[in-house]
Design an enzyme around this catalytic site. Structure first.
Site, mmCIF file in Angstrom:
data_model
loop_
_atom_site.group_PDB
_atom_site.id
_atom_site.type_symbol
_atom_site.label_atom_id
_atom_site.label_comp_id
_atom_site.label_asym_id
_atom_site.label_seq_id
_atom_site.Cartn_x
_atom_site.Cartn_y
_atom_site.Cartn_z
ATOM 1 N N ARG A 206 1.131 -0.952 -0.140
ATOM 2 C CA ARG A 206 -0.154 0.331 -0.230
ATOM 3 C C ARG A 206 0.972 1.529 -0.057
ATOM 4 O O ARG A 206 0.628 2.173 -0.770
ATOM 5 C CB ARG A 206 -1.135 -0.442 0.942
ATOM 6 N N PHE A 221 -11.151 -4.431 -4.972
ATOM 7 C CA PHE A 221 -10.974 -4.990 -3.987
ATOM 8 C C PHE A 221 -11.248 -4.228 -2.700
ATOM 9 O O PHE A 221 -10.155 -4.813 -1.793
ATOM 10 C CB PHE A 221 -10.691 -6.020 -4.416
ATOM 11 N N ASP A 242 -16.304 -1.962 -4.277
ATOM 12 C CA ASP A 242 -16.306 -4.359 -3.222
ATOM 13 C C ASP A 242 -17.439 -4.231 -3.286
ATOM 14 O O ASP A 242 -18.933 -3.378 -3.767
ATOM 15 C CB ASP A 242 -15.814 -3.539 -1.390
ATOM 16 N N ASN A 269 -20.302 -5.845 -8.123
ATOM 17 C CA ASN A 269 -18.857 -6.998 -8.858
ATOM 18 C C ASN A 269 -17.752 -6.788 -9.795
ATOM 19 O O ASN A 269 -17.792 -6.117 -10.596
ATOM 20 C CB ASN A 269 -19.923 -7.700 -9.447
ATOM 21 N N ALA A 270 -16.600 -6.838 -8.955
ATOM 22 C CA ALA A 270 -15.419 -6.195 -9.958
ATOM 23 C C ALA A 270 -15.307 -6.306 -11.266
ATOM 24 O O ALA A 270 -15.596 -5.217 -12.510
ATOM 25 C CB ALA A 270 -13.774 -6.398 -9.417
ATOM 26 N N CYS A 330 -2.940 -13.093 -3.643
ATOM 27 C CA CYS A 330 -2.930 -14.000 -1.626
ATOM 28 C C CYS A 330 -3.217 -15.770 -1.980
ATOM 29 O O CYS A 330 -3.151 -16.077 -0.551
ATOM 30 C CB CYS A 330 -3.490 -13.028 -0.576
#
Ligand code: SAH
Length: 388
Positions: A206, A221, A242, A269-270, A330
């Site tokens: 970040r 997100f 988001d 929804n992305a 991730c």
């Protein structure tokens, strides 16, 4: 102390620097409840002391090489002091970071996160749970927190035969804690938030994004807006997106907390959003993609990869000339080579010339040990579209 006899294959795992021995490699199981046991090989040679989880597939987790050691209060204190000392200096950047990263710090299945004056812990194995009192006592002595909360609601505990619950272990812990991180503030939610209350593992990424952001920015997100806040300090405008309305409410509060008024908060929804922006030819100068794990298990990897490729390909197409994309995954099962391969394939299909500016991983407080792949899961890349 009871003794476990392990197979040659089990012993070799320890030799190769991995602390886990699976059930199938335990030749003689110790006749005792979860806790610490002595481990010997088939010829009786002592190998070390392990945390013993009778109900788990991961039966033994190496915690101490010296078989004559006793895992008493003093042992835990020394061990935790040593690990926590590695975090010296982080205070200058943030008041929330990981104090203990389980296997990555030689303390298998123990997670300890610091949020300002409070600690949030996760005890992820039955063998470790046995030492709860010693661990809490040592943390109290070393960190002198105002409270210690156990976020033992992670589903991994079920595999250990342990209850899943959120439990106050010491003092008091508030509902929200203000985190300071590289010049921005946001509220973490230790009792109910994701993980232990925030995504501390992306802190340095970040900060990177905060250094390079510009123009019109999109955080896809966003959760409680932690990337968006860093974007907003340099970009003209940030869209924080988001699927969760609740997360966005918190993101909006966090913008106000920082005196920032250049954010728009979009519940969507992305996948759909990126597709629609491609259709209406919107362009962004800075985009962040930090999705949840699309491949939580190995069988889910193929579908997960398709998801990663799709959002990355679409984000690349949305970049204005010279635009920047910070993209992350991730998913543990998506290895570093696979992550790069996915980005290469997305770039090829995007029709854009995409430059790899920086490959990123985990911050120093989430140590990734080379011989223990499970300690590393975050991959990140800073990309730049250099075509017109
Ligand atoms: N970037 C954040 C963490 C993101 S966690 C940080 O650094 O703090 C993943 C977020 O993705 C969650 O908030 C979840 O609500 C959201 N999410 C999951 N699936 C989504 C989708 N298909 N579209 C948009 N958001 C989604």
């Amino acid at each position: 102390m009871h003794t476990a006899i392990v197979s040659n294959r089990g012993a070799r795992r320890w030799d190769a620097g991995h602390p886990w021995i699976y059930r199938s490699d335990v030749i003689e199981r110790p006749a005792t409840d979860a806790g610490a046991v002595r481990v010997v090989d088939q010829r009786g040679k002592p190998l070390g002391i392990a945390l013993w989880s009778p109900r788990s597939e991961i039966s033994l987790r190496l915690i101490e090489r010296d078989v004559d050691a006793t895992l008493d209060a003093t042992w835990w204190r020394h061990k935790l002091e040593h690990v926590i000392a590695r975090r010296a200096g982080l205070d200058a950047e943030a008041n929330a970071y990981r104090l203990v990263h389980g296997e990555g710090d030689g303390l298998p299945s123990l997670i300890v996160d610091r949020y300002d004056r409070w600690l949030v812990v996760q005890l992820m194995s039955a063998g470790l749970e046995h030492f709860r009192t010693e661990i809490v006592g040592a943390l109290r002595d070393i960190a002198r927190p105002q409270g210690i909360l156990a976020r033992n609601d992670a589903s991994l505990r079920v595999k250990e035969g342990l209850a899943t619950e959120v439990e106050l272990l010491d003092g008091e812990v508030p509902d929200e804690i203000e985190v300071h991180e590289h010049g921005v503030r946001y509220l973490a939610a230790p009792w109910r938030g994701q993980k232990t209350g925030a995504f501390l593992d992306q802190r340095e990424n970040r900060a990177l994004v905060g250094r390079v952001a510009r123009g019109r920015a999109l955080d896809c997100f966003s959760y409680h807006g932690s990337f968006a806040l860093h974007l907003a300090r340099r970009a003209d405008h940030v869209t924080a997106l988001d699927a969760s309305a609740h997360a966005l409410t918190r993101a909006e509060e966090n913008f106000r907390r920082n005196g920032l008024d250049n954010g728009t908060f979009v519940e969507a929804n992305a996948f759909e959003y990126l597709k629609a922006r491609e259709r209406d030819r919107t362009r962004f100068d800075t985009i962040v993609l930090d999705p949840p794990a699309f491949a939580k298990t190995r069988p889910a990897l193929a579908a997960g990869l398709r998801g990663y490729k799709e959002i990355n390909l679409r984000a690349m197409r949305l970049l204005a000339p010279g635009g920047l994309l910070f993209t992350a995954s991730c998913s543990y099962h998506l290895t570093k080579p696979l992550f790069l391969e996915m980005l290469e394939a997305a770039a090829a299909d995007s029709g854009r010339r995409v430059v790899l500016r920086e490959l990123r991983g985990q911050p120093v407080d989430h140590p990734e040990v080379l011989t223990i792949p499970e300690t590393g899961y975050i991959k990140g890349a800073l990309l730049e579209a250099t075509d017109g």
